[in-house]
Motif scaffolding. Structure first.
Motif, PDB file in Angstrom:
ATOM      1  N   LYS A 175     -28.523  91.492 -90.851  1.00 42.04           N
ATOM      2  CA  LYS A 175     -27.201  91.780 -90.288  1.00 42.04           C
ATOM      3  C   LYS A 175     -26.999  93.280 -90.117  1.00 42.04           C
ATOM      4  N   TYR A 178     -29.211  94.607 -87.236  1.00 42.39           N
ATOM      5  CA  TYR A 178     -28.728  94.204 -85.910  1.00 42.39           C
ATOM      6  C   TYR A 178     -27.487  95.018 -85.517  1.00 42.39           C
ATOM      7  N   GLU A 179     -26.531  95.132 -86.432  1.00 44.63           N
ATOM      8  CA  GLU A 179     -25.287  95.808 -86.082  1.00 44.63           C
ATOM      9  C   GLU A 179     -25.482  97.305 -85.896  1.00 44.63           C
ATOM     10  N   TYR A 186     -23.147  90.579 -85.433  1.00 45.13           N
ATOM     11  CA  TYR A 186     -24.292  89.740 -85.757  1.00 45.13           C
ATOM     12  C   TYR A 186     -23.818  88.311 -85.960  1.00 45.13           C
TER      13      TYR A 186
END
Length: 227
Positions: A175, A178-179, A186
């Motif tokens: 997470k 990705y963010e 995410y």
């Protein structure tokens, strides 16, 4: 740039970290003064945010240790608002003093101002090159070399590797990766992260089945091993 947060309250550490990461800073966190001193001695810290009242080593003593070797900007962030504490902190070499409760946006503004002033008048330049084993990352040219050979990375692969190389040993969840890299929310898209991690391993590892650098922390995420 690397920012050290020395604060014994986890909620405050996490709040500051969240805002610093959004601004693109790398964060080191310590819950007591001795842990903070160890981080300072073993990492290239650009600015420190210190609480005064901390276990094992208080903020004033920590500042004295820092000033023996470094002139980096230091900001006190504390619930103690007596004038005598402010005078003592500034007299020991602190660059700024904020009291709790505080505005995270104001803190970020003060951090940015202190860093601009430090690098302008000290004649120093912010670090742009990071080395880990055979890997060398140059932020100015957005390139990564292994054994002096340029690696063919796409933009997302580079950003992932940049984040991990700037913080060796730190574990990032899927997470978080990705963010921070995609700059988007995410929604559990593990496949996207896994594909990019696999491609990075193909390019930086001698043996992807037994990676030397990019480690999977089962059930949590990924990190770059300190080598």
């Amino acid at each position: 740039m690397n920012i050290l947060i020395a604060e014994d309250e986890q909620d405050i550490r996490d709040l500051i970290e969240l805002h610093l990461i959004k601004e693109g800073y790398n964060v080191f966190k310590a819950e007591n003064g001795l842990e903070a001193l160890d981080i300072f001695k073993n990492n290239p810290i650009d600015l420190a945010i210190l609480d005064v009242m901390m276990p094992k080593l208080d903020g004033f003593s920590l500042l004295k240790n820092i000033r023996e070797n470094s002139e980096i900007p230091v900001i006190f962030l504390t619930a103690r608002d007596e004038d005598t504490d402010k005078v003592l902190g500034l007299g020991l070499g602190a660059d700024d003093y904020m009291t709790k409760p505080f505005s995270p946006l104001e803190l970020i503004a003060r951090i940015q101002a202190q860093l601009r002033r430090y690098y302008k008048y000290s004649g120093k330049k912010a670090r742009s090159t990071f080395t880990l084993g055979d890997l060398v990352l140059d932020k100015e040219s957005c390139t990564v070399y292994k054994n002096d050979i340029l690696l063919d990375l796409n933009a997302k692969e580079y950003k992932i590797l940049e984040l991990l190389m700037e913080n060796p040993g730190r574990v990032y969840t899927k997470k978080q990766l990705y963010e921070l890299v995609w700059q988007d929310s995410y929604y559990g898209d593990d496949n996207t992260i896994m594909v990019h991690i696999s491609h990075i391993r193909d390019k930086i590892e001698d043996n992807q089945r037994s990676p030397k650098y990019l480690k999977t922390i089962r059930g949590i995420g990924y990190k770059l091993e300190k080598v």
